[in-house]
Scaffold this active site. Structure first.
Site, PDB file in Angstrom:
ATOM      1  N   ARG A 123       9.639  13.133   9.690  1.00 56.30           N
ATOM      2  CA  ARG A 123       9.762  13.170   8.092  1.00 56.30           C
ATOM      3  C   ARG A 123      10.331  14.870   7.768  1.00 56.30           C
ATOM      4  O   ARG A 123       9.705  15.226   7.488  1.00 56.30           O
ATOM      5  CB  ARG A 123       8.278  12.563   7.227  1.00 56.30           C
ATOM      6  CG  ARG A 123       7.714  11.006   7.146  1.00 56.30           C
ATOM      7  CD  ARG A 123       6.887  10.712   6.866  1.00 56.30           C
ATOM      8  NE  ARG A 123       6.337   9.484   7.313  1.00 56.30           N
ATOM      9  CZ  ARG A 123       4.910   8.746   7.540  1.00 56.30           C
ATOM     10  NH1 ARG A 123       5.015   9.297   5.895  1.00 56.30           N
ATOM     11  NH2 ARG A 123       4.921   7.871   7.239  1.00 56.30           N
ATOM     12  N   SER A 156      -4.069   0.635  -0.365  1.00 61.42           N
ATOM     13  CA  SER A 156      -3.953   2.056   0.488  1.00 61.42           C
ATOM     14  C   SER A 156      -4.697   2.680   1.618  1.00 61.42           C
ATOM     15  O   SER A 156      -5.934   2.817   1.233  1.00 61.42           O
ATOM     16  CB  SER A 156      -2.803   2.757  -0.114  1.00 61.42           C
ATOM     17  OG  SER A 156      -2.685   3.970   1.533  1.00 61.42           O
ATOM     18  N   HIS A 172       7.660  -0.083   8.015  1.00 63.79           N
ATOM     19  CA  HIS A 172       6.630   0.775   6.511  1.00 63.79           C
ATOM     20  C   HIS A 172       8.014   1.560   5.903  1.00 63.79           C
ATOM     21  O   HIS A 172       7.532   2.768   6.008  1.00 63.79           O
ATOM     22  CB  HIS A 172       6.376   2.249   7.579  1.00 63.79           C
ATOM     23  CG  HIS A 172       4.834   2.758   6.918  1.00 63.79           C
ATOM     24  ND1 HIS A 172       3.918   1.852   7.347  1.00 63.79           N
ATOM     25  CD2 HIS A 172       4.620   3.548   6.113  1.00 63.79           C
ATOM     26  CE1 HIS A 172       2.832   3.004   7.050  1.00 63.79           C
ATOM     27  NE2 HIS A 172       3.195   4.296   5.940  1.00 63.79           N
ATOM     28  N   PRO A 193       0.806  -0.991  -0.001  1.00 55.87           N
ATOM     29  CA  PRO A 193      -0.090  -0.455   0.049  1.00 55.87           C
ATOM     30  C   PRO A 193       0.542   0.736  -0.220  1.00 55.87           C
ATOM     31  O   PRO A 193       1.627   1.419   0.767  1.00 55.87           O
ATOM     32  CB  PRO A 193      -0.653  -0.130   0.903  1.00 55.87           C
ATOM     33  CG  PRO A 193       0.433  -1.081   2.596  1.00 55.87           C
ATOM     34  CD  PRO A 193       0.594  -2.448   1.853  1.00 55.87           C
ATOM     35  N   ASP A 201       8.091  -6.914   4.530  1.00 57.71           N
ATOM     36  CA  ASP A 201       7.876  -5.766   3.465  1.00 57.71           C
ATOM     37  C   ASP A 201       9.301  -4.712   3.602  1.00 57.71           C
ATOM     38  O   ASP A 201       9.734  -4.755   5.002  1.00 57.71           O
ATOM     39  CB  ASP A 201       6.356  -4.685   4.483  1.00 57.71           C
ATOM     40  CG  ASP A 201       6.501  -3.600   3.848  1.00 57.71           C
ATOM     41  OD1 ASP A 201       6.240  -2.980   2.255  1.00 57.71           O
ATOM     42  OD2 ASP A 201       7.123  -2.299   4.477  1.00 57.71           O
ATOM     43  N   SER A 202       9.349  -3.751   2.796  1.00 56.75           N
ATOM     44  CA  SER A 202      10.369  -3.112   3.786  1.00 56.75           C
ATOM     45  C   SER A 202      11.695  -3.379   3.012  1.00 56.75           C
ATOM     46  O   SER A 202      12.157  -4.074   2.820  1.00 56.75           O
ATOM     47  CB  SER A 202      10.530  -2.500   4.924  1.00 56.75           C
ATOM     48  OG  SER A 202       9.625  -2.293   5.397  1.00 56.75           O
ATOM     49  N   GLY A 203      12.559  -2.439   1.953  1.00 54.30           N
ATOM     50  CA  GLY A 203      14.076  -2.700   1.465  1.00 54.30           C
ATOM     51  C   GLY A 203      14.180  -3.779   0.209  1.00 54.30           C
ATOM     52  O   GLY A 203      15.060  -3.200  -0.307  1.00 54.30           O
TER      53      GLY A 203
END
Length: 427
Positions: A190, A131, A323, A102, A354-356
């Site tokens: 962020r 999403s 995330h 998502p 998930d991630s990378g």
């Protein structure tokens, strides 16, 4: 599956044959070049939103460094002339251990946003995880996908009534699973977005799941009609006016026929007030379990004790995720957390990563370490920004092709043959 056998070789042949006639791929086939091209093409705000991570982005770097700590050990003289890259998840056979993660506010990178991703995913048979922060409602995306697989990501709102409505809609539009995202109960720090003063949701972007929801619309109307809401009349920026006009045109009702209505502004304010609930605990899972027949996965699990607890509480799977490095700076990398989570879960439920993930070789590494499947995120967003649906389709097809070739070239004919013995830690 016939469509999976030899995917990689067919894709290579297609590209090389086109090259004979001077035709190159629409978007770069290597992840780094793809991101560089997207950076040059997108607006600063769009690129920062998709590329950005939390704090100094140490977690983003760690996610990639974790893959670099593993080397594949190819085996030879094994018949891998026909490969089966398929896997089964929750009763459905998928062409490969790959889903599209998502990604919110995709209208920042392309006007067709989630619709283009839905079409590309359906064409390849790869599940798309809708999403919660989509730019297009789940119903419109599902209508584009036929019977192709899709899941839904859920952010747990402060309104349980809204949560129940979103879950019911996900069931109604044919989602196969529910992914409860737990690592974004508060928005991470962020800097890329902060330095630009940019939060897309505050401009009405990425909230289509909300504005298409009857419970949310009722909450907005209540807020808009409240005296305090009528008394607040700040002068909007030009960008905010444009966003509100778009929202007014999309709103399924006559009350937003003109911008003087307080509802567009109230929709943004309502979203910002209720989108996430930091107070959720393990006890809330029983409430959700009672309200859906869909398999429930918890996304954002990084500790083996949390994985064990999740299964004890009756969930059907976990997604090991940071995330995309967007929430906690200096977090453990997702791939580093994967082996301990897999060991804790055992055969009780599927573990996804998930991630990378950037390539087919990354998919192979994660699956060898125990992931049933992986989620691909930023690369398909870059493809979307560069070439819309065709860009998404090519990026995903390239990842599938590289995975297929990597599987065969390392001496494996099926996903089930992969295991930790196929890898070595890099000194």
């Amino acid at each position: 599956m016939d469509s999976a056998a030899g995917t990689g070789r067919r894709r290579q042949d297609e590209v090389y044959r086109a090259g004979v006639y001077g035709r190159r791929p629409r978007v770069p086939t290597a992840a780094r070049a793809l991101q560089r091209r997207a950076k040059a093409h997108l607006t600063n705000r769009a690129y920062a939103y998709v590329a950005g991570g939390a704090g100094g982005e140490a977690t983003q770097r760690a996610n990639r460094a974790a893959f670099d700590r593993w080397a594949v050990v190819p085996r030879v003289l094994r018949d891998a002339s026909v490969r089966d890259t398929s896997v089964e998840l929750f009763g459905r056979r998928l062409p490969a251990p790959l889903l599209l993660a998502p990604v919110g506010a995709l209208e920042l990178v392309h006007p067709e946003a989630d619709l283009a991703v839905a079409r590309a995913a359906a064409g390849l048979g790869v599940p798309m995880v809708f999403s919660n922060q989509a730019s297009v409602s789940m119903e419109r995306c599902a209508a584009e996908m036929g019977d192709a697989p899709r899941w839904f990501q859920l952010y747990w709102s402060t309104s349980d009534e809204l949560v129940a409505s979103l879950v019911a809609r996900a069931e109604a539009c044919g989602c196969d699973a529910l992914v409860v995202t737990l690592d974004t109960t508060m928005l991470g720090w962020r800097p890329r977005d902060l330095d630009l003063g940019h939060l897309p949701f505050a401009l009405g972007k990425g909230i289509a799941q909300y504005t298409s929801d009857p419970v949310f619309r009722r909450l907005v109307e209540q807020r808009a009609s409240a005296p305090a809401a009528r008394d607040r009349q700040p002068r909007p920026t030009a960008a905010a006016v444009r966003a509100l006009v778009r929202m007014a045109r999309a709103w399924p009702g006559p009350l937003l026929d003109n911008l003087r209505s307080p509802l567009p502004r109230a929709a943004v304010e309502t979203f910002l007030a209720i989108y996430s609930r930091p107070s959720i605990t393990w006890a809330d899972l029983a409430w959700l379990r009672e309200r859906t027949r869909l398999p429930i996965l918890l996304k954002g699990v990084l500790h083996p004790d949390d994985a064990r607890r999740a299964l004890d509480e009756g969930v059907d799977g976990v997604v090991v995720s940071t995330h995309g490095g967007r929430q906690v700076d200096r977090s453990i990398a997702a791939l580093d957390a994967l082996p301990d989570v897999v060991a804790a879960v055992g055969d009780r439920a599927p573990v996804l990563l998930d991630s990378g993930v950037r390539s087919g070789a990354d998919v192979l590494t994660a699956v060898a370490l125990g992931a049933r499947a992986v989620l691909l995120g930023r690369p398909f967003a870059w493809g979307l920004g560069l070439a819309g649906e065709a860009g998404v389709r090519q990026v995903v097809a390239d990842v599938l092709a590289e995975f297929d070739l990597s599987l065969g070239l390392t001496g494996h004919a099926s996903v089930g043959q992969l295991g930790p013995e196929a890898l070595r830690r890099v000194p």
